[in-house]
Design an enzyme around this catalytic site. Structure first.
Site, PDB file in Angstrom:
ATOM      1  N   ASP A 135      -5.906  -0.219  -1.517  1.00 11.62           N
ATOM      2  CA  ASP A 135      -6.691  -1.082  -2.400  1.00 11.62           C
ATOM      3  C   ASP A 135      -7.957  -1.602  -1.745  1.00 11.62           C
ATOM      4  O   ASP A 135      -8.104  -1.604  -0.523  1.00 11.62           O
ATOM      5  CB  ASP A 135      -5.862  -2.296  -2.811  1.00 11.62           C
ATOM      6  CG  ASP A 135      -5.691  -3.283  -1.655  1.00 11.62           C
ATOM      7  OD1 ASP A 135      -5.233  -2.855  -0.578  1.00 11.62           O
ATOM      8  OD2 ASP A 135      -6.053  -4.462  -1.820  1.00 11.62           O
ATOM      9  N   GLU A 189       4.160   4.114   5.959  1.00 14.85           N
ATOM     10  CA  GLU A 189       2.904   3.371   5.857  1.00 14.85           C
ATOM     11  C   GLU A 189       1.880   4.141   5.044  1.00 14.85           C
ATOM     12  O   GLU A 189       1.907   5.373   5.005  1.00 14.85           O
ATOM     13  CB  GLU A 189       2.333   3.137   7.267  1.00 14.85           C
ATOM     14  CG  GLU A 189       2.754   1.834   7.914  1.00 14.85           C
ATOM     15  CD  GLU A 189       2.015   0.616   7.372  1.00 14.85           C
ATOM     16  OE1 GLU A 189       1.451   0.681   6.259  1.00 14.85           O
ATOM     17  OE2 GLU A 189       2.013  -0.411   8.060  1.00 14.85           O
ATOM     18  N   ASP A 190       0.961   3.430   4.430  1.00 13.71           N
ATOM     19  CA  ASP A 190      -0.166   4.071   3.760  1.00 13.71           C
ATOM     20  C   ASP A 190      -1.195   4.554   4.782  1.00 13.71           C
ATOM     21  O   ASP A 190      -1.654   5.677   4.737  1.00 13.71           O
ATOM     22  CB  ASP A 190      -0.817   3.124   2.739  1.00 13.71           C
ATOM     23  CG  ASP A 190      -1.149   1.748   3.310  1.00 13.71           C
ATOM     24  OD1 ASP A 190      -0.799   1.460   4.482  1.00 13.71           O
ATOM     25  OD2 ASP A 190      -1.758   0.946   2.585  1.00 13.71           O
ATOM     26  N   GLY A 229       0.771  -1.236   0.000  1.00 12.18           N
ATOM     27  CA  GLY A 229       0.000   0.000   0.000  1.00 12.18           C
ATOM     28  C   GLY A 229       0.804   1.288   0.000  1.00 12.18           C
ATOM     29  O   GLY A 229       0.339   2.314  -0.489  1.00 12.18           O
ATOM     30  N   PHE A 238     -13.686   3.436   5.016  1.00 12.40           N
ATOM     31  CA  PHE A 238     -12.764   2.645   4.211  1.00 12.40           C
ATOM     32  C   PHE A 238     -12.402   3.469   2.978  1.00 12.40           C
ATOM     33  O   PHE A 238     -13.273   3.997   2.299  1.00 12.40           O
ATOM     34  CB  PHE A 238     -13.400   1.315   3.802  1.00 12.40           C
ATOM     35  CG  PHE A 238     -12.394   0.368   3.208  1.00 12.40           C
ATOM     36  CD1 PHE A 238     -11.588  -0.411   4.031  1.00 12.40           C
ATOM     37  CD2 PHE A 238     -12.239   0.269   1.830  1.00 12.40           C
ATOM     38  CE1 PHE A 238     -10.640  -1.275   3.488  1.00 12.40           C
ATOM     39  CE2 PHE A 238     -11.296  -0.591   1.278  1.00 12.40           C
ATOM     40  CZ  PHE A 238     -10.491  -1.368   2.109  1.00 12.40           C
ATOM     41  N   VAL A 239     -11.116   3.564   2.725  1.00 12.76           N
ATOM     42  CA  VAL A 239     -10.672   4.402   1.604  1.00 12.76           C
ATOM     43  C   VAL A 239      -9.822   3.604   0.616  1.00 12.76           C
ATOM     44  O   VAL A 239      -9.186   2.608   0.983  1.00 12.76           O
ATOM     45  CB  VAL A 239      -9.856   5.625   2.094  1.00 12.76           C
ATOM     46  CG1 VAL A 239     -10.755   6.608   2.837  1.00 12.76           C
ATOM     47  CG2 VAL A 239      -8.694   5.201   2.977  1.00 12.76           C
ATOM     48  N   ASP A 268      -4.379   2.037  11.068  1.00  5.75           N
ATOM     49  CA  ASP A 268      -5.785   1.825  11.368  1.00  5.75           C
ATOM     50  C   ASP A 268      -5.881   1.284  12.796  1.00  5.75           C
ATOM     51  O   ASP A 268      -5.829   2.064  13.741  1.00  5.75           O
ATOM     52  CB  ASP A 268      -6.290   0.849  10.296  1.00  5.75           C
ATOM     53  CG  ASP A 268      -7.788   0.754  10.226  1.00  5.75           C
ATOM     54  OD1 ASP A 268      -8.451   1.787  10.337  1.00  5.75           O
ATOM     55  OD2 ASP A 268      -8.305  -0.364  10.049  1.00  5.75           O
ATOM     56  N   ARG A 275      -5.553   0.900  -6.570  1.00  6.13           N
ATOM     57  CA  ARG A 275      -4.302   1.452  -6.054  1.00  6.13           C
ATOM     58  C   ARG A 275      -3.811   2.626  -6.901  1.00  6.13           C
ATOM     59  O   ARG A 275      -3.168   3.540  -6.407  1.00  6.13           O
ATOM     60  CB  ARG A 275      -3.202   0.387  -6.047  1.00  6.13           C
ATOM     61  CG  ARG A 275      -3.411  -0.717  -5.032  1.00  6.13           C
ATOM     62  CD  ARG A 275      -2.121  -1.513  -4.875  1.00  6.13           C
ATOM     63  NE  ARG A 275      -2.307  -2.794  -4.195  1.00  6.13           N
ATOM     64  CZ  ARG A 275      -2.311  -2.955  -2.882  1.00  6.13           C
ATOM     65  NH1 ARG A 275      -2.176  -1.914  -2.090  1.00  6.13           N
ATOM     66  NH2 ARG A 275      -2.469  -4.146  -2.352  1.00  6.13           N
TER      67      ARG A 275
HETATM   68  P1  IMP Z   1      -3.878  -1.884  10.803  1.00  6.17           P
HETATM   69  O1  IMP Z   1      -5.305  -2.156  11.142  1.00  6.17           O
HETATM   70  O2  IMP Z   1      -3.402  -0.596  11.386  1.00  6.17           O
HETATM   71  O3  IMP Z   1      -3.005  -3.059  11.208  1.00  6.17           O
HETATM   72  O4  IMP Z   1      -3.790  -1.750   9.222  1.00  6.17           O
HETATM   73  C1  IMP Z   1      -3.493  -2.846   8.435  1.00  6.17           C
HETATM   74  C2  IMP Z   1      -3.493  -2.574   6.980  1.00  6.17           C
HETATM   75  O5  IMP Z   1      -4.833  -2.667   6.533  1.00  6.17           O
HETATM   76  C3  IMP Z   1      -3.020  -1.220   6.478  1.00  6.17           C
HETATM   77  O6  IMP Z   1      -1.633  -1.113   6.357  1.00  6.17           O
HETATM   78  C4  IMP Z   1      -3.683  -1.202   5.112  1.00  6.17           C
HETATM   79  O7  IMP Z   1      -2.897  -1.923   4.186  1.00  6.17           O
HETATM   80  C5  IMP Z   1      -4.984  -1.907   5.379  1.00  6.17           C
HETATM   81  N1  IMP Z   1      -6.083  -0.935   5.580  1.00  6.17           N
HETATM   82  C6  IMP Z   1      -6.554  -0.432   6.743  1.00  6.17           C
HETATM   83  N2  IMP Z   1      -7.542   0.461   6.517  1.00  6.17           N
HETATM   84  C7  IMP Z   1      -7.699   0.518   5.165  1.00  6.17           C
HETATM   85  C8  IMP Z   1      -8.568   1.287   4.286  1.00  6.17           C
HETATM   86  O8  IMP Z   1      -9.416   2.118   4.671  1.00  6.17           O
HETATM   87  N3  IMP Z   1      -8.411   1.039   2.947  1.00  6.17           N
HETATM   88  C9  IMP Z   1      -7.497   0.169   2.447  1.00  6.17           C
HETATM   89  N4  IMP Z   1      -6.664  -0.540   3.227  1.00  6.17           N
HETATM   90  C10 IMP Z   1      -6.766  -0.370   4.565  1.00  6.17           C
HETATM   91 MG    MG Z   2      -0.401  -1.632   4.679  1.00  4.98          MG
END
Ligand code: IMP
Ligand code: MG
Length: 185
Positions: free
Chosen positions: A164, A104-105, A49, A157-158, A108, A170
């Site tokens: 993606d 990081e992208d 991402g 969700f984006v 979350d 992407r």
């Molecule tokens: P975490 O929940 O912080 O561990 O995020 C895990 C991964 O989920 C992120 O690095 C993204 O790749 C993916 N992710 C979380 N939220 C979104 C979203 O809104 N859109 C797309 N990918 C997401």
């Molecule tokens: Mg990621």
């Protein structure tokens, strides 16, 4: 008002335009260049991402650095293993004694970043910081440090600009809200 843009059959609600993203990345690039001037910096992109963000961010920087990538996968499908993450592609470079900036992208829940930081720390970098384009404070489960961030967003969700839905979207040059309930795949 959020502008709508089409992508194939989809109508996407633009949250951040290409111009807004470019502007923000310029700010981040110059802050990072100032903060890391004169130090040995390794920028680590978390695949997949963060790739678009990493490319543009590094092009907005004015100091020398190295780039490497790491890839992790989640086992979050199983409820009892939330946050269990595994490295599927490790770094090629050694980070011992170096200043590391993880790119990081989106942060979350913080579960994947939390795991990643714990893992990288064991390699004894001189410094370990985080830069994320998007931050969703409302979804946080694990406390993680975010040293540089582009935008705070609510619990939506984006997609786009590297992010993606099932590997699609992407390549959008903007970031859009995506309604997952409308999709079956
Ligand atoms: P975490 O929940 O912080 O561990 O995020 C895990 C991964 O989920 C992120 O690095 C993204 O790749 C993916 N992710 C979380 N939220 C979104 C979203 O809104 N859109 C797309 N990918 C997401
Ligand atoms: Mg990621």
């Amino acid at each position: 008002m959020h502008e709508k843009k089409s992508y194939g059959e989809d109508q996407l609600k633009v949250i951040f335009t290409r111009e807004q993203i470019e502007e923000k990345i310029k700010e981040l690039g110059s802050r990072i260049s100032k903060d890391y001037a004169g130090s040995e910096l390794i920028m680590i992109g978390v695949l997949r991402g963060s790739t678009y963000f990493l490319v543009d961010l590094t092009r907005s920087m004015s100091i020398p650095f190295a780039i490497d990538f790491i890839s992790i996968s989640h086992y979050s499908e199983q409820a009892d293993s939330a946050g269990v993450v595994r490295i599927t592609k490790d770094l090629d470079l050694s980070i011992t004694g170096k200043n590391v900036l993880v790119v990081e992208d989106i942060v979350d829940t913080g579960l994947s970043l939390g795991y990643l930081l714990r893992n990288l720390k064991t390699r004894n970098p001189a410094g370990l910081k985080v830069c994320t384009l998007l931050n969703v404070e409302a979804r946080r489960i694990v406390e993680v440090p975010v040293d540089y961030k582009g935008f705070d967003i609510p619990n939506i969700f984006v997609v786009g600009y590297g992010l993606d839905y099932n590997e699609r979207y992407r390549n959008l040059q903007f970031i859009a809200e995506f309604d997952r309930s409308r999709k079956s795949t």
